[in-house]
Design a protein around this motif. Structure first.
Motif, PDB file in Angstrom:
ATOM      1  N   SER A 160       0.834  -1.215   0.000  1.00 54.74           N
ATOM      2  CA  SER A 160       0.000   0.000   0.000  1.00 54.74           C
ATOM      3  C   SER A 160       0.862   1.255   0.000  1.00 54.74           C
ATOM      4  O   SER A 160       0.577   2.220  -0.723  1.00 54.74           O
ATOM      5  N   VAL A 178       2.418   1.710  -3.501  1.00 58.52           N
ATOM      6  CA  VAL A 178       1.431   2.172  -4.481  1.00 58.52           C
ATOM      7  C   VAL A 178       1.072   3.632  -4.221  1.00 58.52           C
ATOM      8  O   VAL A 178       0.981   4.440  -5.153  1.00 58.52           O
ATOM      9  N   GLN A 179       0.890   3.985  -2.967  1.00 59.35           N
ATOM     10  CA  GLN A 179       0.547   5.373  -2.631  1.00 59.35           C
ATOM     11  C   GLN A 179       1.666   6.324  -3.042  1.00 59.35           C
ATOM     12  O   GLN A 179       1.410   7.390  -3.611  1.00 59.35           O
ATOM     13  N   VAL A 216      -3.957   1.055 -12.899  1.00 58.13           N
ATOM     14  CA  VAL A 216      -3.249  -0.149 -12.466  1.00 58.13           C
ATOM     15  C   VAL A 216      -4.028  -1.353 -12.963  1.00 58.13           C
ATOM     16  O   VAL A 216      -5.262  -1.338 -12.978  1.00 58.13           O
ATOM     17  N   SER A 229      -4.693  -5.081 -12.038  1.00 57.77           N
ATOM     18  CA  SER A 229      -4.521  -5.824 -10.795  1.00 57.77           C
ATOM     19  C   SER A 229      -5.038  -7.253 -10.895  1.00 57.77           C
ATOM     20  O   SER A 229      -5.991  -7.528 -11.630  1.00 57.77           O
ATOM     21  N   TYR A 253      -6.273  -1.764  -3.760  1.00 54.63           N
ATOM     22  CA  TYR A 253      -6.298  -0.591  -4.628  1.00 54.63           C
ATOM     23  C   TYR A 253      -7.534   0.264  -4.358  1.00 54.63           C
ATOM     24  O   TYR A 253      -7.452   1.494  -4.372  1.00 54.63           O
ATOM     25  N   GLU A 254      -8.665  -0.373  -4.109  1.00 54.08           N
ATOM     26  CA  GLU A 254      -9.879   0.390  -3.802  1.00 54.08           C
ATOM     27  C   GLU A 254      -9.708   1.193  -2.511  1.00 54.08           C
ATOM     28  O   GLU A 254     -10.137   2.343  -2.438  1.00 54.08           O
ATOM     29  N   PHE A 313      -8.500   3.899  -5.818  1.00 55.81           N
ATOM     30  CA  PHE A 313      -8.688   3.477  -7.205  1.00 55.81           C
ATOM     31  C   PHE A 313     -10.112   2.946  -7.367  1.00 55.81           C
ATOM     32  O   PHE A 313     -10.671   2.361  -6.442  1.00 55.81           O
TER      33      PHE A 313
END
Length: 141
Positions: free
Chosen positions: A92, A95-96, A112, A114, A122-123, A127
């Motif tokens: 996380s 990605v952030q 992305v 996934s 991601y949600e 995202f």
């Protein structure tokens, strides 16, 4: 470079490795990266020496439009965390950091691709699926 190559190697299925050694892949990766200044690697370190995770960010220039001559999109790619460090928000954080960097560079969107298990991660990071973002895959030969 060797540690990034190792993480990409671990993230690949054995049949994707095509008999190439990690060392040979590291040489190929270094040559590819030297030619692709559109990609950034974000890494997580266990200590000063060992990488335990990565996320790649590709920045893509988009066709200019009147009033918007420097449009960009971004794609987060090849996110991987060594299994024993998963579940600790390492992925996380990677990605952030990649998404924040893309937006700071002026990207209008960050995408992305996934696997199913990672979709909730991601949600949680903001995202969302979009009906307008479509893809066409190459047909197997």
């Amino acid at each position: 470079m060797a540690q990034l190559a190792r993480l990409l190697w671990l993230n690949a299925a054995p049949e994707q490795r095509d008999g190439q050694s990690i060392e040979a892949f590291a040489v190929d990766l270094a040559a590819w990266w030297a030619e692709n200044d559109s990609h950034f690697a974000f890494v997580a370190r266990l200590d000063e020496s060992e990488l335990v995770g990565m996320a790649w960010l590709a920045i893509v220039s988009r066709v200019p439009r009147p009033g918007a001559t420097s449009r960009r999109s971004a794609d987060i790619q090849s996110v991987y965390v060594v299994p024993e460090y998963r579940g600790n928000r390492v992925g996380s954080a990677l990605v952030q950091a990649a998404a924040d960097h893309a937006l700071a560079l002026g990207a209008g969107r960050v995408t992305v691709h996934s696997g199913r298990k990672a979709v909730p991660v991601y949600e949680r990071l903001g995202f969302a699926s979009s009906r307008q973002l479509l893809q066409k895959e190459r047909m197997p030969s």
